[in-house]
Structure formats: C-alpha cells, structure tokens
Design a protein around this motif. Sequence first.
Motif, PDB file in Angstrom:
ATOM      1  N   UNK A   1     -35.333  30.834  10.296  1.00 41.57           N
ATOM      2  CA  UNK A   1     -34.114  30.339   9.629  1.00 41.57           C
ATOM      3  C   UNK A   1     -33.917  28.861   9.947  1.00 41.57           C
ATOM      4  N   UNK A   2     -34.015  28.519  11.244  1.00 42.24           N
ATOM      5  CA  UNK A   2     -33.806  27.131  11.672  1.00 42.24           C
ATOM      6  C   UNK A   2     -34.878  26.223  11.058  1.00 42.24           C
ATOM      7  N   UNK A   3     -36.134  26.690  11.099  1.00 37.55           N
ATOM      8  CA  UNK A   3     -37.229  25.890  10.526  1.00 37.55           C
ATOM      9  C   UNK A   3     -36.979  25.625   9.048  1.00 37.55           C
TER      10      UNK A   3
ATOM     11  N   UNK B   1     -35.049  30.178   4.731  1.00 36.65           N
ATOM     12  CA  UNK B   1     -33.941  30.484   5.643  1.00 36.65           C
ATOM     13  C   UNK B   1     -33.200  31.748   5.243  1.00 36.65           C
ATOM     14  N   UNK B   2     -32.923  31.859   3.938  1.00 35.44           N
ATOM     15  CA  UNK B   2     -32.156  33.014   3.451  1.00 35.44           C
ATOM     16  C   UNK B   2     -32.930  34.313   3.714  1.00 35.44           C
ATOM     17  N   UNK B   3     -34.225  34.311   3.379  1.00 36.78           N
ATOM     18  CA  UNK B   3     -35.042  35.523   3.563  1.00 36.78           C
ATOM     19  C   UNK B   3     -35.130  35.884   5.040  1.00 36.78           C
ATOM     20  N   UNK B   4     -35.340  34.869   5.895  1.00 38.84           N
ATOM     21  CA  UNK B   4     -35.458  35.142   7.330  1.00 38.84           C
ATOM     22  C   UNK B   4     -34.138  35.650   7.902  1.00 38.84           C
ATOM     23  N   UNK B   5     -33.023  35.176   7.340  1.00 35.74           N
ATOM     24  CA  UNK B   5     -31.707  35.627   7.813  1.00 35.74           C
ATOM     25  C   UNK B   5     -31.539  37.129   7.579  1.00 35.74           C
TER      26      UNK B   5
END
Length: 326
Positions: A195-197, A150-154
Amino acid sequence: MTGHAHHHGHQHDGHDHAHGHGHSHGHGHSHGHGHVHAPANFDRAFLIGISLNIAYVLGETIVGLHVSSVALLADAGHNLSDVLGLAVAWAGATLARSAPSKRFTYGLKGSTILAALMNGLLLLVALGAIVLEAAQRIGDPHPTAGLTVSVVAAVGIAVNLGTALLFARGRKGDVNVRAAFLHMAGDAAVSAGVVIAGIVIWRTGLGWIDPVVSIVIAVLIFWQTWGLLRETVEMTLAAVPRGIDFDRVEGALAALAGVDRVHDLHIWPMSTTEPVLTAHLVMPAGHPGDDFLRAAEALLHDRFGIGHATIQVECGDCALAAPGTV
C-alpha cells in the motif's frame, strides 16, 4: 482385551485400554486427554481462510498483470503460497484425526509435522520466483499505476488480518496452526508495505520502487519461513519438543518415591501438538503397583503436557523379577 469382540466401525477405541478409561467416545479426535486448550479443530477457519484467499489471489493477479506491478504479483504469489500452506496444514490436521490402525498405530498424527515441513518448502519455492522476477525488473522498471496497487493491497490487509484472527486461538499449542497464523499475520504486514509503495509510486512516478518492495517482501518471508523449517525438521528427527525441558522431566521422574534411577528416557513429538514419552524406572523394592504408575502419568500430563507416557519399572539388581515387567 474385550474391546475387540464388538466391532461396529469405530476401531479407535482400541487404544483406550492402555489409558484405563474404557468408555468409548464416538468423535475420534479429542481422545479425552484435554491437553490442547484450543477448539477441537479448525475446519471452519481453514475453509473460510482458503476461500477468501483464493478469491483475493485471483483478483490480485489479474490487476497485477493489468497494471504490470511486480509488487502486486509478489504479494499474490505470497498469498497463493499461503493458500497452499493452509490447504496442506488443513490436510495434516484432518489426517491427524484419523483412527489408529494396526499399520499406523498412532493414527496419522505425524502428518501435521509433514504438513508444516511442506509448508516451509513451498514458501521457499515461491520466494525464488519472486526474487528472480524482481531482479530482472530493477534494471528495466515498468510504469505502474501506483494508486490501483495501493487499493488492491489494502483489500489484502483486511483479508489477511481476518484470516489470521481465525487461527489466533490455536497458535500457542500447535506449530501447524501457528504456521497458518504467522503466514496470515505476515501477509497483512506485507500488504501494508505494498500500500505504502503504491502511494509513493503514485506521488513520485519512480518505477523501480515496485521491484525493490517485492524483494523486501521476499526477505521478510524468508526470515519467517526459516524458523518454521528448523522447528519442523527437528520434529521430523524426533527431537524433544521445544516446550519440554528434558532434564526437568528426568528430574521429576527420579524424584518419585522409590525411584533410584531413570534411564532410556525418550521424548518425541507424535504430532505438532502431542508429545510421547517412554522411560525405564529402576525401583529396587520391586513393582510399586498401578497407583504409582497412574500418579507418574498424571504428573507428566499436568506438569509437562505429555499425554502419552509408557513407563517400564525395573527392580535393578534384585534377584526377584517384579511382576508385570519384561
């Protein structure tokens, strides 16, 4: 043509004679026709976009391998295809500004069309790889660190939105810049999905969510790429550009004073932004003079955005051939 007597390097003035403004302009890309209302070029946008995205793709790949998340790798693959896409679009836009030569009499403007086409094909290749990897993972899900994902995708949302904004101004006029804009905007949405996943995986521990999300991403990219590919293939086949109505152009020319018929009307894209037109006008009264031709060219430029028009006047069945026609 006197313009060739003084040859001091900038050969692109040669094509000005056709348009009747003999003043030379040293910056070979705007050609004084003002039919594109975006900045003259997107060099800075491309440079920043490519640098940001390469850095992000490297980071995302390292983390994706480390926490074994195929969704992160899919996102990285998607972002990498965009770096390639941006590089190809930039190359196309740069080549398009090169001066016309005796071999390439339009310059290399058509390279923007080739760039957009390659762009679409590259994306399809990236998609195949993502779907293959994800399909293998669904049956054999790996444990994934959801929160890290999530953090990386954000971070990816920020990178992609930032890059998309760089191209927002040019997307209306240029399919090449629009392709760059769409990819970036699409990437931001994809990163949001990851992020949601990641959060769902972190809360539930369901490993299969990761590959399923990467397949959803692939379907989205395919949907987006298909339209781009269709439009660029049309351009490669010299179709009338989508923003121009053939019948209305023909009607406007036929309505000009003294014009009996319009035939051999051709409209095609020289680049992703510049349409070209040639037409034969049958005018029984003979050659109407330069003012008429200037007015016709102004009409095509102002109403339809066609900056390059070549008009041939014919007197139909009259015995006396009009001067200035072949």
